[in-house]
Design an enzyme around this catalytic site. Structure first.
Site, PDB file in Angstrom:
ATOM      1  N   GLU A 132      99.219  -9.347  43.492  1.00  0.00           N
ATOM      2  CA  GLU A 132     100.084  -8.599  42.583  1.00  0.00           C
ATOM      3  C   GLU A 132     101.522  -9.102  42.646  1.00  0.00           C
ATOM      4  O   GLU A 132     102.279  -8.988  41.683  1.00  0.00           O
ATOM      5  CB  GLU A 132     100.019  -7.108  42.948  1.00  0.00           C
ATOM      6  CG  GLU A 132      99.969  -6.210  41.735  1.00  0.00           C
ATOM      7  CD  GLU A 132      99.672  -4.765  42.087  1.00  0.00           C
ATOM      8  OE1 GLU A 132      98.485  -4.388  41.984  1.00  0.00           O
ATOM      9  OE2 GLU A 132     100.588  -4.025  42.458  1.00  0.00           O
ATOM     10  N   HIS A 135      77.094 -16.757  57.174  1.00  0.00           N
ATOM     11  CA  HIS A 135      75.719 -16.832  56.678  1.00  0.00           C
ATOM     12  C   HIS A 135      75.671 -16.543  55.186  1.00  0.00           C
ATOM     13  O   HIS A 135      74.627 -16.168  54.656  1.00  0.00           O
ATOM     14  CB  HIS A 135      74.845 -15.848  57.463  1.00  0.00           C
ATOM     15  CG  HIS A 135      74.879 -16.109  58.935  1.00  0.00           C
ATOM     16  ND1 HIS A 135      73.972 -16.925  59.575  1.00  0.00           N
ATOM     17  CD2 HIS A 135      75.768 -15.710  59.883  1.00  0.00           C
ATOM     18  CE1 HIS A 135      74.272 -16.987  60.863  1.00  0.00           C
ATOM     19  NE2 HIS A 135      75.361 -16.271  61.078  1.00  0.00           N
ATOM     20  N   LYS A 160      97.590  -0.014  32.529  1.00  0.00           N
ATOM     21  CA  LYS A 160      97.839   1.436  32.519  1.00  0.00           C
ATOM     22  C   LYS A 160      98.142   1.915  31.101  1.00  0.00           C
ATOM     23  O   LYS A 160      97.642   2.944  30.646  1.00  0.00           O
ATOM     24  CB  LYS A 160      99.021   1.779  33.439  1.00  0.00           C
ATOM     25  CG  LYS A 160      98.710   1.628  34.926  1.00  0.00           C
ATOM     26  CD  LYS A 160      99.892   2.108  35.773  1.00  0.00           C
ATOM     27  CE  LYS A 160      99.607   1.941  37.260  1.00  0.00           C
ATOM     28  NZ  LYS A 160     100.656   2.474  38.122  1.00  0.00           N
TER      29      LYS A 160
HETATM   30  O1  PA5 Z   1     101.545  -2.078  44.064  1.00  0.00           O
HETATM   31  C1  PA5 Z   1     101.678  -1.487  43.005  1.00  0.00           C
HETATM   32  O2  PA5 Z   1     102.776  -1.334  42.463  1.00  0.00           O
HETATM   33  C2  PA5 Z   1     100.478  -0.869  42.314  1.00  0.00           C
HETATM   34  O3  PA5 Z   1      99.287  -1.275  42.915  1.00  0.00           O
HETATM   35  C3  PA5 Z   1     100.577   0.655  42.382  1.00  0.00           C
HETATM   36  O4  PA5 Z   1     100.636   1.045  43.732  1.00  0.00           O
HETATM   37  C4  PA5 Z   1      99.390   1.334  41.723  1.00  0.00           C
HETATM   38  O5  PA5 Z   1      99.294   0.912  40.392  1.00  0.00           O
HETATM   39  C5  PA5 Z   1      99.534   2.854  41.762  1.00  0.00           C
HETATM   40  O6  PA5 Z   1     100.759   3.211  41.194  1.00  0.00           O
HETATM   41  P1  PA5 Z   1     101.390   4.616  41.479  1.00  0.00           P
HETATM   42  O7  PA5 Z   1     101.690   4.720  42.952  1.00  0.00           O
HETATM   43  O8  PA5 Z   1     102.607   4.669  40.639  1.00  0.00           O
HETATM   44  O9  PA5 Z   1     100.376   5.653  41.081  1.00  0.00           O
END
Ligand code: PA5
Length: 463
Positions: free
Chosen positions: A290, A319, A433
């Protein structure tokens, strides 16, 4: 309290050759950019990268521990409602530092922990079938406070709690972790009077494990969060030097960047020779993917950057995937997670003295066998010209895991500088989202819905 070490011998050209390994000249060339990258990151520590300072936020640590102490013995279950960065750190530390059988143990003061980081109705529905909400504390975690998955779960469990306990009593069963000031979840906290913790400004989801996002649920199930934070604080100090070869975060970042951009290895395989660290590998996969998987460079060019994290477990995947790793394309480099001293000593019994193919095992330990398999895999990969590094954990402890988390977060931040991208945003996640909001009919997203519908293929091809 031992030091986590990074052994990078097998990633060097002197061991695996210059085609696949990093040469001294390539490392030297990164000395200046690494120093600049570190300065750039450190300059933002008190500004917008406040996750760097989380190990030192003692007042917040004390508040979390006070709450966990107050809740001790009151619930059979703690359930995290959160996803992505709001869940993966908790999963990683719980699996590393609590027994794999924690949830099956006779209940003492420590509740079970469940992290419902999916909305598959079979996961959520089965939870409702099996567990009594009246015996459960729900920790709703969302930095934005709008993530549809988390909010849907919150609405469901809130209603079940109210049905079971009444409106007044349900409040004690919900604890919220969200932005300090903004978002609908903060507004709900104010209306309902839920206990709440902040996700501080400058702490993005995947960098939030050492904030209340991870610390609250972990403290509730008995993890030594102070030990984790001490490990992270110690690593923070170890990652201050500007000399590339003296700073594990700079060195690790330099290797990752060189492997991808100079050695043509887009796949970063993390192979955990520790069942307890396997899900720490999952946490790292999100951090890497990410943070670095970005279309745009910071100056606005299309670069489509980013390594592809792959997770593997030793010995299990010897394996399964090892054949590919040994003889497949040279598009991978490998990170072993290795534990010098496991907590358990288990000896293999002696039997069948006349059958040499099994009798040699008798009297040896599972640790010896596990380490032999790990060392054998590492030697074989190295001989096959596959560069690899090893994070050597003295043991799996709060201190060693804390060191690992801080090191990898700092390393990924530095990688962002090398790749020339913004490591702290996630436009691809936000796009998903927004599409989900549109398809679920959230007001304000009508135009996006129309766009998606008009772009859908007019005819399906099924077979
Ligand atoms: O690392 C990130 O920014 C994302 O993985 C968020 O943690 C994830 O989308 C969840 O978002 P939120 O904490 O706003 O619900």
């Amino acid at each position: 309290m031992g030091r986590l070490e990074l052994d990078y011998t097998n990633a060097l050209s002197e061991v695996v050759g210059a085609q696949h390994g990093v040469t001294p000249q390539e490392l030297d060339a990164l000395a200046g950019p690494s120093r600049e990258a570190l300065r750039a990151i450190q300059a933002r520590r008190k500004v917008d990268l406040r996750w760097m300072d989380l190990p030192h936020e003692t007042a917040m640590h004390e508040r979390v521990l006070e709450y966990a102490g107050r809740m001790a013995g009151r619930f059979e279950n703690v359930v995290v409602l959160g996803i992505g960065g709001s869940a993966l750190g908790t999963i990683a530390l719980h699996s590393a530092l609590n027994s794999p059988y924690h949830n099956f143990e006779a209940r003492g003061p420590m509740p079970r922990l469940f992290v419902l980081d999916n909305i598959d109705p079979d996961l959520v529905g089965e939870f409702l079938d099996q567990f009594d909400p009246a015996q459960t504390l729900f920790n709703v975690i969302s930095k934005s406070g709008t993530t549809a998955e988390t909010m849907a779960q919150f609405l469901l469990f809130r209603e079940r709690l109210i049905e079971r306990l009444g409106h007044a009593a349900h409040v004690e069963h919900i604890c919220v972790t969200t932005d300090e000031r903004k978002g609908v979840l903060r507004e709900i906290v104010k209306r309902e009077g839920y206990e709440s913790f902040p996700v501080p400004d400058g702490v993005g989801g995947r960098f939030s494990v050492l904030s209340p996002v991870g610390l609250v649920p972990l403290a509730l199930v008995g993890i030594d969060i102070k030990g984790v934070l001490k490990g992270a604080a110690d690593m923070d100090e170890r990652c201050r030097p500007e000399d590339l070869r003296a700073n594990p975060a700079l060195l690790h970042a330099a290797l990752q960047w060189t492997m991808q951009s100079k050695k043509h290895k887009p796949m970063a395989v993390t192979m955990s020779y520790s069942q307890r660290l396997a899900l720490v590998g999952d946490w790292y996969a999100q951090l890497l993917a990410e943070s670095l998987g970005k279309r745009k460079s910071r100056d606005g060019r299309d670069v489509f950057a980013g390594p592809t994290p792959v997770r593997a477990l030793g010995v299990t995947d010897q394996h399964s995937q090892m054949q590919l790793y040994m003889e497949g394309p040279f598009d991978k480099w490998f990170t072993f997670l290795s534990v010098e001293q496991p907590d358990h000593a288990v000896t293999i019994p002696s039997a069948y003295a006349d059958l040499e193919a099994v009798s040699y095992l008798g009297g040896r330990t599972f640790t010896e066998l596990f380490h032999a398999e790990r060392d054998g895999a590492r030697v074989a990969l190295t001989e096959a010209g596959r560069p690899n590094v090893t994070f050597r954990f003295p043991g799996v402890s709060p201190h060693s895991v804390g060191q690992f988390l801080q090191l990898l977060e700092l390393s990924v931040a530095v990688m962002g500088e090398h790749y020339g991208i913004d490591a702290f945003d996630q436009p691809g996640v936000e796009a998903g989202k927004i599409a989900a909001y549109a398809l679920m009919g959230r007001p304000g997203f009508e135009a996006r819905r129309a766009q998606i519908e008009s772009a859908s293929p007019k005819r399906q091809h099924l077979v």
